[in-house]
Design a protein around this motif. Structure first.
Motif, mmCIF file in Angstrom:
data_model
loop_
_atom_site.group_PDB
_atom_site.id
_atom_site.type_symbol
_atom_site.label_atom_id
_atom_site.label_comp_id
_atom_site.label_asym_id
_atom_site.label_seq_id
_atom_site.Cartn_x
_atom_site.Cartn_y
_atom_site.Cartn_z
ATOM 1 N N PRO A 1 47.885 -127.411 128.216
ATOM 2 C CA PRO A 1 46.786 -127.543 128.065
ATOM 3 C C PRO A 1 47.679 -126.429 126.107
ATOM 4 C CG PRO A 1 46.424 -126.682 129.930
ATOM 5 C CD PRO A 1 48.173 -127.647 129.830
ATOM 6 N N ASN A 2 46.788 -127.378 124.643
ATOM 7 C CA ASN A 2 46.658 -126.245 124.179
ATOM 8 C C ASN A 2 45.341 -125.788 123.603
ATOM 9 O OD1 ASN A 2 47.491 -125.566 121.480
ATOM 10 N ND2 ASN A 2 49.003 -127.020 121.559
ATOM 11 N N PRO A 3 45.140 -124.854 123.870
ATOM 12 C CA PRO A 3 43.629 -124.830 123.209
ATOM 13 C C PRO A 3 43.355 -124.133 122.053
ATOM 14 C CG PRO A 3 43.960 -123.343 125.209
ATOM 15 C CD PRO A 3 45.395 -123.864 125.220
ATOM 16 N N GLU A 4 44.842 -123.091 121.900
ATOM 17 C CA GLU A 4 44.878 -122.998 120.047
ATOM 18 C C GLU A 4 44.199 -124.128 118.674
ATOM 19 O OE1 GLU A 4 46.931 -122.517 122.776
ATOM 20 O OE2 GLU A 4 46.333 -120.268 123.410
ATOM 21 N N MET A 5 45.146 -124.945 119.160
ATOM 22 C CA MET A 5 45.156 -126.549 118.753
ATOM 23 C C MET A 5 43.736 -127.050 118.437
ATOM 24 S SD MET A 5 47.822 -129.555 118.347
ATOM 25 C CE MET A 5 49.337 -128.970 117.476
ATOM 26 N N ALA A 6 43.759 -127.114 119.847
ATOM 27 C CA ALA A 6 41.786 -128.177 120.340
ATOM 28 C C ALA A 6 40.930 -127.498 118.865
ATOM 29 C CB ALA A 6 41.077 -128.134 121.421
ATOM 30 N N ASP A 7 40.650 -126.047 118.910
ATOM 31 C CA ASP A 7 40.014 -125.174 118.266
ATOM 32 C C ASP A 7 40.156 -124.936 116.569
ATOM 33 O OD1 ASP A 7 38.985 -124.036 120.518
ATOM 34 O OD2 ASP A 7 40.226 -121.962 120.374
ATOM 35 N N LEU A 8 41.677 -125.581 116.646
ATOM 36 C CA LEU A 8 41.689 -125.461 114.952
ATOM 37 C C LEU A 8 41.415 -126.550 114.788
ATOM 38 C CD1 LEU A 8 43.252 -124.636 112.408
ATOM 39 C CD2 LEU A 8 45.372 -125.029 113.266
ATOM 40 N N ILE A 9 41.715 -127.881 115.308
ATOM 41 C CA ILE A 9 41.410 -129.272 115.077
ATOM 42 C C ILE A 9 39.791 -129.127 114.719
ATOM 43 C CG2 ILE A 9 41.589 -131.723 115.588
ATOM 44 C CD1 ILE A 9 44.104 -130.700 116.770
ATOM 45 N N GLN A 10 39.009 -128.381 116.208
ATOM 46 C CA GLN A 10 37.595 -128.506 115.917
ATOM 47 C C GLN A 10 36.945 -128.205 115.028
ATOM 48 O OE1 GLN A 10 35.821 -127.220 119.689
ATOM 49 N NE2 GLN A 10 34.217 -126.520 118.822
ATOM 50 N N GLN A 11 37.502 -126.924 114.361
ATOM 51 C CA GLN A 11 37.008 -126.015 112.985
ATOM 52 C C GLN A 11 36.678 -127.012 111.552
ATOM 53 O OE1 GLN A 11 39.113 -122.677 112.545
ATOM 54 N NE2 GLN A 11 37.690 -121.616 110.564
ATOM 55 N N ILE A 12 37.860 -127.598 111.691
ATOM 56 C CA ILE A 12 38.379 -128.667 110.663
ATOM 57 C C ILE A 12 37.819 -130.491 110.791
ATOM 58 C CG2 ILE A 12 39.711 -129.525 109.600
ATOM 59 C CD1 ILE A 12 42.765 -128.290 110.623
#
Length: 584
Positions: free
Chosen positions: A266-277
């Motif tokens: 799991p990589n929630p930090e990357m997912a959150d960043l991509i979602q924000q973009i």
């Protein structure tokens, strides 16, 4: 490819080879033709043009006719059905390359041999090295190249036929070369389900977003389609990254096995960043935002692909667009030695060792469209083309194509040593193209003539028409403009939506197999018909005349290339209708 001294030495060696090739263009062209004639003069096809056995350049130029695919097709069909390849060429055929350039419903089949592949195997490597030389550090990261295959077909003879890219992606040369630097595992590229392949390739590209320094595809049309896919699936992609779990609908075994080695946690930090973009309302510059280290986008974006340049510039947010090479199913022609050129200014330096080239002069009329005024018996050799002149390219290859008209119209823009540089102008006779579809003026005319029969019993006349390929939205679609009037008077007819939609469907049903396949696959949207009021096309003529066209020779363009022309016709629009068909 590692950075440092090795890369520098490889580049210098490649440039030395290019210097030698282009400096000796005439000599190499003579050698290529001599080799072709020495090998193939005794074949059934060529021998009839050399009754005295004199198979030299002069006899070749005097006796062998300039042809199209239809002329050579009976021989290729015989080979495909089990006849010996020696009726056309001396070498053993390993498979057929399937061309998308036929408008008649069946793709062209171009013979492939071991020898011809060896000549082409370095085709993607040369421009790749030239490009990397222009962008510091681009040889140190990874490539987000979106590559896809199409199912192969088997001919009655047992020989396989496939697109060249499908063939190439399955070769050892690709797997041990360019594939090693791609973010996409080879299993995802070779997945025959394009939806699963696209999802997995984008997912791996996002997971390695900090390593991606270049993005690309074979043709420019793939990239906007990929962004559209990303727009539709970014939430699910983020979910996969956040949980470390691949979506259940990805059922291809190769994809699942490859992704299990990349999507490992799991990589929630990357997912959150991509979602924000991706949640940003404007996707201008989305490529640069998602892959911040990207230095350039590489894809063929000349010819019919140039229509996608505005979208790529919008999504790229200033990332340079590089069109690397010019090639077809029939042959490799040349490479772009100036990768930093603007997409509309790209010229390709012809490589004189890949095939024997001749050029048929093409005049350009005031309207800017190629006018067929060629002197068929006097084509020009590669080194004798003139700066600023327009030509249709003709090729002779080791694989059974002799004085074969490609159909591409080119303009000579300069010379690199003794080898000419050409800018792609247009595909001869092709007026509409969204992806791999190529609809000619004749195809369009026949389709519209069938559809207008529906209107005639109602007393409605189609006075004139035009069209354009609308790629402002994804997927793109064909748009027709019709000017209609009642028989005997200029009154605007009452437009019945059901009948007009029927016209749209008839037009689409008249198009070829490639178009229908792309429609069925959702790569092309349903055809749109815009009806304009009487007199609108007169305004269009006034516009072209103001730009220098002759009134006496003017005819409404079957396909519009000018945004201003589209704007003029849209200003007279009184009705808009769409094809109701969703599946062929």
């Amino acid at each position: 490819m590692d950075g440092g001294t090795d890369t520098k030495e490889i580049y210098e060696n490649v440039m030395n080879i290019l210097e030698d090739l282009t400096s000796n263009a005439h000599k190499l062209q003579e050698q290529v033709l001599e080799e072709i004639l020495k090998s193939n003069a005794g074949t059934e096809y060529l021998s009839r043009f050399f009754p005295n056995g004199q198979a030299d350049k002069q006899s070749f130029k005097t006796n062998v006719p300039i042809i199209t695919y239809e002329d050579i097709k009976p021989y290729i069909d015989r080979i495909a059905n089990g006849d010996t390849p020696s009726i056309l060429l001396a070498y053993r055929i390993t498979q057929f390359i399937q061309s998308s350039g036929t408008s008649g419903g069946q793709p062209k089949l171009i013979p492939m041999t071991v020898e011809s592949f060896e000549k082409r195997m370095y085709e993607p490597l040369l421009p790749d090295l030239v490009i990397k030389r222009c962008f510091n550090g681009s040889d140190e990261g990874k490539s987000l190249y979106l590559y896809f295959i199409k199912p192969e077909m088997e001919t009655p003879s047992g020989l396989v036929a496939s697109l060249y890219t499908t063939f190439y992606f399955k070769t050892k040369s690709f797997k041990t070369g360019l594939a090693k630097f791609c973010t996409s595992p080879i299993e995802t590229i070779l997945c025959s389900d394009n939806k699963q392949s696209m999802f997995c390739q984008l997912l791996t590209g996002l997971l390695q977003r900090d390593e991606v320094v270049r993005m690309g595809s074979s043709f420019a049309s793939v990239l906007p389609r990929s962004i559209k896919f990303l727009d539709d699936y970014w939430k699910e992609l983020c979910s996969n990254i956040r949980t470390g779990y691949l979506s259940d609908w990805i059922t291809d075994a190769g994809c699942r096995n490859a992704m299990s080695l990349i999507l490992t946690r799991p990589n929630p930090e990357m997912a959150d960043l991509i979602q924000q973009i991706c949640e940003d309302k404007s996707w201008e510059g989305i490529i640069k935002k998602l892959w911040p280290k990207i230095k350039y986008i590489t894809s063929i974006c000349t010819g019919s692909m140039s229509q996608y340049i505005p979208l790529l510039e919008f999504y790229g947010g200033g990332i340079p667009l590089v069109s690397p090479n010019y090639s077809s199913s029939e042959a490799c022609f040349g490479i772009n030695l100036k990768p930093l050129s603007k997409p509309f200014d790209v010229s390709y330096t012809f490589l004189p060792n890949t095939a024997y080239f001749e050029f048929l002069p093409v005049n350009k009329d005031g309207g800017g469209k190629a006018r067929d005024t060629r002197t068929i018996d006097k084509p020009v050799d590669l080194v004798n083309v003139k700066l600023g002149q327009y030509y249709e390219v003709v090729v002779t290859t080791l694989t059974g194509l002799y004085r074969y008209r490609i159909g591409d119209v080119l303009k000579v823009t300069g010379f690199y040593n003794k080898s000419p540089q050409f800018q792609f102008v247009e595909r001869q006779n092709v007026v509409l193209s969204i992806d791999l579809d190529k609809t000619t003026e004749e195809d369009l005319s026949k389709a519209i003539m069938k559809a207008k029969i529906v209107l005639e019993p109602l007393g409605i006349m189609l006075t004139t028409y035009s069209s354009y390929a609308d790629t402002s939205l994804m997927p793109g679609r064909y748009v027709l403009f019709w000017e209609l009037k009642m028989k005997g008077r200029n009154d605007l007819p009452k437009l019945d939506a059901e009948i007009m939609e029927q016209c749209c469907c008839i037009v689409e049903e008249s198009f070829d197999f490639t178009y229908k396949s792309l429609r069925k696959g959702g790569i092309i949207s349903g055809l749109e018909l815009r009806v304009v009021k009487h007199g609108t096309f007169d305004q269009l003529m006034d516009y072209y005349v103001s730009k220098g066209a002759s009134i006496t020779q003017y005819k409404p363009p079957s396909c519009l290339k000018s945004k201003e022309a589209v704007k003029i016709l849209n200003s007279g629009m009184v009705g808009k209708f769409f094809s109701s068909k969703t599946m062929f």
